[in-house]
Design a protein around this motif. Structure first.
Motif, short mmCIF file in Angstrom:
data_model
loop_
_atom_site.label_atom_id
_atom_site.label_comp_id
_atom_site.label_asym_id
_atom_site.label_seq_id
_atom_site.Cartn_x
_atom_site.Cartn_y
_atom_site.Cartn_z
N ILE A 282 34.08 3.18 16.34
CA ILE A 282 34.33 1.80 16.02
C ILE A 282 33.58 0.68 16.84
O ILE A 282 33.31 -0.45 16.32
N PHE A 283 33.12 0.97 17.84
CA PHE A 283 32.68 0.01 18.78
C PHE A 283 31.14 -0.10 18.81
O PHE A 283 30.40 0.90 18.90
N ASP A 284 30.70 -1.48 18.37
CA ASP A 284 29.13 -1.74 18.63
C ASP A 284 28.86 -1.82 20.34
O ASP A 284 27.67 -1.78 20.58
N TRP A 285 29.91 -2.60 20.83
CA TRP A 285 29.50 -2.97 22.18
C TRP A 285 30.82 -2.54 22.96
O TRP A 285 32.03 -2.88 22.73
N VAL A 286 30.63 -1.95 24.16
CA VAL A 286 31.72 -1.70 25.09
C VAL A 286 31.59 -2.46 26.28
O VAL A 286 30.38 -2.11 27.12
N PHE A 287 32.36 -3.10 26.97
CA PHE A 287 32.20 -3.76 28.30
C PHE A 287 33.47 -3.45 29.19
O PHE A 287 34.59 -3.95 28.95
N GLU A 288 33.12 -2.48 30.07
CA GLU A 288 34.43 -1.94 30.92
C GLU A 288 34.31 -2.88 32.09
O GLU A 288 33.43 -3.15 32.89
N GLY A 289 35.75 -3.42 32.47
CA GLY A 289 35.85 -4.32 33.74
C GLY A 289 36.98 -5.03 33.30
O GLY A 289 37.68 -5.23 32.40
N ASP A 290 36.91 -6.10 34.25
CA ASP A 290 38.13 -6.95 34.37
C ASP A 290 37.87 -8.15 33.34
O ASP A 290 36.87 -8.79 33.55
N ALA A 291 38.85 -8.27 32.35
CA ALA A 291 38.63 -9.37 31.17
C ALA A 291 38.42 -10.56 32.12
O ALA A 291 37.70 -11.40 31.22
N THR A 292 38.93 -11.08 32.94
CA THR A 292 38.96 -12.48 33.49
C THR A 292 37.18 -12.72 34.07
O THR A 292 37.00 -13.88 34.05
#
Length: 306
Positions: A282-292
């Motif tokens: 489903i994902f085109d981009w994945v950014f793992e980490g702290d949302a803030t």
């Protein structure tokens, strides 16, 4: 094809996106330090949230349920919105076709001044109140009183905390600084058996008690709100940004799938993407980490520096 982790390519697509929807869960507020209900004090650790967050529980023991939600309200007021909340609020002010769908009930988006016309609170809010009577339509969408009534004050106790300054070279304590007092949850206090007269009364009908304006297990989401979301999505979104939600709760998770099926792109920001229930494609981009940290960075082309 594996999803991209390239911020630059996301920025390029974001800059051309006309309609954007954000789908938010608990991961949005994690950096604000808001614990789950089991961190709400030892007095609640023997209770099952499934037995507290239901219409049946409220009918059976409204005093117990209100004490639980008063604790949650109090805890939410002890933390502040983080940069991810403010980034989404800023995007709402600067982008004419942006909608946030949040499953959070913690009131932090409200306190970040997120424009109300561009956010939908799918599961309600700890800081909304409704009349519990069927024939009364009283609603207060933003009540931040703590406590709502004196009988619902959260038990607190003073705790002495020693503040030690580090040594000049080693970083060790010099052992000579004073102590200070701080307030902590008093876990030794037993819950009260409250009567109906101890609980907040509806100011409109003056007959029924108020209830928390959250969606309990076994209740339907607000139909007018859901119809409004469906109407907004009739024009397909170019981009869905998923922030801190597992993809296990519907209908919320279905909105990301719909964007993808109609030709839009989907990005996710989460501490651990693999732990959720999302399908791998489903994902085109994945950014793992702290949302803030990540959310302000990936939205920078539209909101600027924060």
């Amino acid at each position: 094809m594996s999803p991209s982790t390239d911020v630059a390519s996301f920025h390029t697509y974001l800059s051309s996106a006309r309609r954007i929807v954000a789908l938010c869960g608990a991961g949005l507020s994690a950096s604000s330090g808001l614990p789950t209900f089991r961190g709400a004090g030892g007095m609640w650790r023997n209770y099952d949230v499934m037995r507290l967050a239901t219409p049946e529980a409220f009918k059976r023991d409204p005093g117990l349920v209100w004490q639980f939600y008063s604790m949650r309200r109090h805890m939410a007021l002890q933390v502040t919105p983080n940069k991810a909340h403010y980034a989404l609020a800023e995007l709402a002010r600067k982008h004419p076709a942006f909608l946030t769908l949040t499953q959070n009930v913690d009131g932090l988006s409200v306190r970040a001044n997120h424009p109300n016309d561009s956010i939908r609170y799918l599961h309600g809010s700890l800081f909304a109140l409704r009349c519990s009577g069927y024939l009364c339509d009283y609603v207060d969408d933003q009540n931040f009183a703590d406590p709502i009534v004196p009988s619902l004050a959260v038990p607190m106790a003073k705790k002495t905390v020693e503040q030690r300054a580090p040594g000049p070279a080693s970083g060790q304590s010099d052992g000579g600084t004073p102590t200070e007092e701080t307030l902590v949850y008093d876990e030794s206090v037993e819950l009260q058996a409250l009567q109906l007269s101890d609980l907040p009364v509806c100011p409109k009908c003056q007959q029924n008690i108020l209830r928390p304006g959250v969606v309990w297990f076994g209740e339907n989401l607000d139909l007018d709100m859901m119809d409004g979301i469906e109407h907004w999505l009739e024009q397909p979104a170019d981009l869905c940004i998923v922030i801190g939600t597992s993809g296990l709760v519907y209908p919320a998770a279905g909105y990301a799938h719909r964007v993808k099926e109609l030709g839009g792109k989907v990005a996710i920001v989460d501490l651990d993407v693999s732990s959720g229930g999302w399908s791998s494609n489903i994902f085109d981009w994945v950014f793992e980490g702290d949302a803030t940290k990540i959310v302000p960075e990936i939205l920078k082309p539209l909101i600027g520096d924060m």
